[in-house]
Design an enzyme around this catalytic site. Structure first.
Site, PDB file in Angstrom:
ATOM      1  N   GLY A   1       0.761  -1.244   0.000  1.00  0.00           N
ATOM      2  CA  GLY A   1       0.000   0.000   0.000  1.00  0.00           C
ATOM      3  C   GLY A   1       0.789   1.289   0.000  1.00  0.00           C
ATOM      4  O   GLY A   1       0.264   2.324   0.423  1.00  0.00           O
TER       5      GLY A   1
ATOM      6  N   ILE B   1       1.605   6.154   4.615  1.00  0.00           N
ATOM      7  CA  ILE B   1       1.947   5.620   5.939  1.00  0.00           C
ATOM      8  C   ILE B   1       2.837   4.386   5.783  1.00  0.00           C
ATOM      9  O   ILE B   1       3.790   4.209   6.544  1.00  0.00           O
ATOM     10  CB  ILE B   1       0.655   5.313   6.726  1.00  0.00           C
ATOM     11  CG1 ILE B   1      -0.062   6.634   7.060  1.00  0.00           C
ATOM     12  CG2 ILE B   1       0.962   4.517   7.991  1.00  0.00           C
ATOM     13  CD1 ILE B   1      -1.444   6.465   7.687  1.00  0.00           C
TER      14      ILE B   1
ATOM     15  N   ASP C   1      -2.675  -6.079  -7.050  1.00  0.00           N
ATOM     16  CA  ASP C   1      -4.037  -5.539  -6.935  1.00  0.00           C
ATOM     17  C   ASP C   1      -4.761  -6.476  -5.984  1.00  0.00           C
ATOM     18  O   ASP C   1      -4.944  -7.657  -6.313  1.00  0.00           O
ATOM     19  CB  ASP C   1      -4.686  -5.537  -8.332  1.00  0.00           C
ATOM     20  CG  ASP C   1      -6.155  -5.166  -8.306  1.00  0.00           C
ATOM     21  OD1 ASP C   1      -6.723  -4.988  -7.193  1.00  0.00           O
ATOM     22  OD2 ASP C   1      -6.754  -5.068  -9.385  1.00  0.00           O
ATOM     23  N   VAL C   2      -5.139  -5.966  -4.802  1.00  0.00           N
ATOM     24  CA  VAL C   2      -5.737  -6.861  -3.794  1.00  0.00           C
ATOM     25  C   VAL C   2      -7.126  -7.356  -4.197  1.00  0.00           C
ATOM     26  O   VAL C   2      -7.685  -8.235  -3.549  1.00  0.00           O
ATOM     27  CB  VAL C   2      -5.807  -6.220  -2.379  1.00  0.00           C
ATOM     28  CG1 VAL C   2      -4.410  -5.936  -1.848  1.00  0.00           C
ATOM     29  CG2 VAL C   2      -6.665  -4.961  -2.372  1.00  0.00           C
TER      30      VAL C   2
ATOM     31  N   ALA D   1     -12.417   3.685  -0.987  1.00  0.00           N
ATOM     32  CA  ALA D   1     -13.861   3.790  -1.174  1.00  0.00           C
ATOM     33  C   ALA D   1     -14.066   4.772  -2.322  1.00  0.00           C
ATOM     34  O   ALA D   1     -13.214   5.624  -2.575  1.00  0.00           O
ATOM     35  CB  ALA D   1     -14.540   4.310   0.090  1.00  0.00           C
TER      36      ALA D   1
ATOM     37  N   TYR E   1     -16.772  10.191   6.739  1.00  0.00           N
ATOM     38  CA  TYR E   1     -15.958   8.971   6.684  1.00  0.00           C
ATOM     39  C   TYR E   1     -16.852   7.780   6.277  1.00  0.00           C
ATOM     40  O   TYR E   1     -16.407   6.843   5.625  1.00  0.00           O
ATOM     41  CB  TYR E   1     -15.251   8.732   8.024  1.00  0.00           C
ATOM     42  CG  TYR E   1     -14.067   7.792   7.906  1.00  0.00           C
ATOM     43  CD1 TYR E   1     -12.977   8.113   7.096  1.00  0.00           C
ATOM     44  CD2 TYR E   1     -14.038   6.592   8.605  1.00  0.00           C
ATOM     45  CE1 TYR E   1     -11.894   7.250   6.979  1.00  0.00           C
ATOM     46  CE2 TYR E   1     -12.953   5.725   8.495  1.00  0.00           C
ATOM     47  CZ  TYR E   1     -11.884   6.058   7.684  1.00  0.00           C
ATOM     48  OH  TYR E   1     -10.813   5.201   7.580  1.00  0.00           O
TER      49      TYR E   1
ATOM     50  N   LYS F   1     -13.542  -0.032   8.354  1.00  0.00           N
ATOM     51  CA  LYS F   1     -12.504  -0.094   9.403  1.00  0.00           C
ATOM     52  C   LYS F   1     -12.991  -0.892  10.613  1.00  0.00           C
ATOM     53  O   LYS F   1     -12.188  -1.558  11.274  1.00  0.00           O
ATOM     54  CB  LYS F   1     -12.081   1.323   9.827  1.00  0.00           C
ATOM     55  CG  LYS F   1     -11.285   2.088   8.760  1.00  0.00           C
ATOM     56  CD  LYS F   1     -10.001   1.388   8.335  1.00  0.00           C
ATOM     57  CE  LYS F   1      -9.077   2.316   7.541  1.00  0.00           C
ATOM     58  NZ  LYS F   1      -7.890   1.592   7.002  1.00  0.00           N
TER      59      LYS F   1
ATOM     60  N   ARG G   1      -1.666  13.538   6.461  1.00  0.00           N
ATOM     61  CA  ARG G   1      -1.828  14.195   5.160  1.00  0.00           C
ATOM     62  C   ARG G   1      -1.318  13.307   4.022  1.00  0.00           C
ATOM     63  O   ARG G   1      -0.304  13.593   3.386  1.00  0.00           O
ATOM     64  CB  ARG G   1      -1.098  15.536   5.162  1.00  0.00           C
ATOM     65  CG  ARG G   1      -1.678  16.512   4.162  1.00  0.00           C
ATOM     66  CD  ARG G   1      -1.071  17.888   4.284  1.00  0.00           C
ATOM     67  NE  ARG G   1      -1.342  18.514   5.588  1.00  0.00           N
ATOM     68  CZ  ARG G   1      -0.994  19.761   5.875  1.00  0.00           C
ATOM     69  NH1 ARG G   1      -0.365  20.505   4.975  1.00  0.00           N
ATOM     70  NH2 ARG G   1      -1.259  20.265   7.066  1.00  0.00           N
ATOM     71  N   THR G   2      -2.031  12.213   3.754  1.00  0.00           N
ATOM     72  CA  THR G   2      -1.641  11.291   2.676  1.00  0.00           C
ATOM     73  C   THR G   2      -2.399  11.648   1.400  1.00  0.00           C
ATOM     74  O   THR G   2      -3.250  12.547   1.396  1.00  0.00           O
ATOM     75  CB  THR G   2      -1.972   9.842   3.059  1.00  0.00           C
ATOM     76  OG1 THR G   2      -3.382   9.743   3.250  1.00  0.00           O
ATOM     77  CG2 THR G   2      -1.259   9.430   4.342  1.00  0.00           C
TER      78      THR G   2
HETATM   79  O1  0WE Z   1      -8.870   5.891   5.899  1.00  0.00           O
HETATM   80  C1  0WE Z   1      -8.622   6.998   5.487  1.00  0.00           C
HETATM   81  C2  0WE Z   1      -8.664   7.264   3.993  1.00  0.00           C
HETATM   82  C3  0WE Z   1      -9.817   6.555   3.379  1.00  0.00           C
HETATM   83  C4  0WE Z   1     -10.149   6.901   1.966  1.00  0.00           C
HETATM   84  C5  0WE Z   1     -10.144   8.187   1.479  1.00  0.00           C
HETATM   85  C6  0WE Z   1     -10.519   8.424   0.153  1.00  0.00           C
HETATM   86  C7  0WE Z   1     -10.572   9.799  -0.409  1.00  0.00           C
HETATM   87  C8  0WE Z   1     -10.508   9.823  -1.918  1.00  0.00           C
HETATM   88  C9  0WE Z   1     -10.541   5.869   1.144  1.00  0.00           C
HETATM   89  N1  0WE Z   1     -10.912   6.083  -0.138  1.00  0.00           N
HETATM   90  C10 0WE Z   1     -10.891   7.323  -0.634  1.00  0.00           C
HETATM   91  N2  0WE Z   1     -11.294   7.487  -1.939  1.00  0.00           N
HETATM   92  C11 0WE Z   1     -11.187   8.670  -2.577  1.00  0.00           C
HETATM   93  O2  0WE Z   1     -11.594   8.778  -3.756  1.00  0.00           O
HETATM   94  N3  0WE Z   1      -8.362   8.008   6.380  1.00  0.00           N
HETATM   95  C12 0WE Z   1      -8.362   7.720   7.808  1.00  0.00           C
HETATM   96  C13 0WE Z   1      -8.126   9.400   5.990  1.00  0.00           C
HETATM   97  C14 0WE Z   1      -9.451  10.065   6.003  1.00  0.00           C
HETATM   98  O3  0WE Z   1     -10.328   9.859   4.996  1.00  0.00           O
HETATM   99  C15 0WE Z   1     -11.468  10.572   5.294  1.00  0.00           C
HETATM  100  C16 0WE Z   1     -11.307  11.227   6.522  1.00  0.00           C
HETATM  101  C17 0WE Z   1     -10.012  10.893   6.995  1.00  0.00           C
HETATM  102  C18 0WE Z   1      -9.390  11.300   8.269  1.00  0.00           C
HETATM  103  C19 0WE Z   1     -12.655  10.695   4.580  1.00  0.00           C
HETATM  104  C20 0WE Z   1     -13.678  11.491   5.083  1.00  0.00           C
HETATM  105  C21 0WE Z   1     -13.514  12.130   6.299  1.00  0.00           C
HETATM  106  C22 0WE Z   1     -12.341  12.009   7.032  1.00  0.00           C
END
Ligand code: 0WE
Length: 257
Positions: free
Chosen positions: A13, A20, A63-64, A94, A157, A164, A194-195
């Site tokens: 990943g 991370i 690709d998982v 997502a 989220y 999760k 900040r990824t």
């Molecule tokens: O787990 C995550 C990231 C999850 C994630 C974020 C995205 C954004 C762009 C998974 N898939 C996507 N797909 C996309 O197209 N985090 C903990 C970081 C994160 O993501 C959020 C957060 C935080 C913090 C999404 C909404 C609100 C807060």
């Protein structure tokens, strides 16, 4: 003398230097581990460039969502090293619309299944394929990354929180299954980072500000904090810890108001 001298670690990943997984790889390399990476085809050039700064780690396309990719990674690692000591799972996905500005209640079946497939099932798939290689070394450690959105509602989220929660529960069942072989399975619940994924989120800078002003330690989480936590869980320091979700968030999760 490093905490991971002679150990083989594979990281799933990494996308870029902010990932991370990359922060954890740096901490592992510093403690003497030999690294390997499994990454999505589209980021392979970037991962190869980063990996080259750590010597000559193997980099595998993976690709998982493809049933044969993960076993292929471990087959290659088995041929090359005869076993693996540490596995880092640091990936999630997502659909954008499912984590931005919409209600969770509007999640489609396809969006739900995609998020859970990539973000949660992938850990079990990886654990399945890793088991014989970890056992070949007399045991080992699997670490995944999670977020407090699994425990409490974080705006937007949404389906990732559900994914999760499934991931954290998978950690407990996997830990129970693999414990008798000396394989430990744990999760690190990180404060906002900040990824690449986080940068796509509107309002992310406000989240960082909120944590920095409200977390008991009054600071955000840095890559090195996560590297240190993963090091603990994957080295002998964490030898009797399994099935655990370790919060590395400045204490933010304990706050009620
Ligand atoms: O787990 C995550 C990231 C999850 C994630 C974020 C995205 C954004 C762009 C998974 N898939 C996507 N797909 C996309 O197209 N985090 C903990 C970081 C994160 O993501 C959020 C957060 C935080 C913090 C999404 C909404 C609100 C807060």
């Amino acid at each position: 003398m490093g905490l991971l001298d002679g150990k083989i670690a594979v990281v799933f990943g990494v996308a870029n230097h902010r990932s991370i997984g990359w922060q954890i790889a740096l901490a592992f390399a510093q403690q003497g581990a030999t690294l390997a990476f499994a990454a999505q085809e589209r980021v392979l050039p970037e991962v190869q460039k980063l990996a080259a700064t750590l010597g000559e780690p193997a980099v595998f396309p993976c690709d998982v969502q493809n049933d044969s990719d993960v076993p292929a990674v471990f087959a290659a690692l088995g041929e090359r090293y005869g076993g693996v000591d540490a596995v880092v799972h640091s990936l999630a996905f997502a659909n954008r619309e499912d984590v931005s500005g919409r209600r969770f209640v509007d999640t489609s079946r396809a969006g739900f299944l995609l998020a859970l497939d990539v973000s949660a099932y992938s850990l079990t798939l990886i654990a399945q394929a890793a088991e014989p290689l970890l056992a070949a070394r007399g045991g080992g450690s699997i670490v995944t990354m999670t977020y407090m959105g699994s425990e409490r509602v974080i705006p937007n989220y949404n389906v990732m929180g559900v994914a999760k929660a499934a991931l954290e529960c998978s950690v407990r069942y996997l830990a129970n299954d693999l414990g008798p072989k000396g394989i430990r399975v744990n999760a690190i619940s990180a404060g906002p980072q900040r990824t690449l994924a986080a940068r796509a989120i509107a309002g992310f800078p406000d989240m960082e500000k909120h944590v920095a002003t409200h977390a008991p330690l009054r600071r955000n989480v840095e890559g090195q904090d996560l590297g240190s936590a993963a090091l603990y869980l994957c080295s002998d320091l964490g030898r009797n810890v399994t099935g655990e979700v370790l919060h590395v968030d400045g204490g933010y999760n304990i706050i009620g108001m």
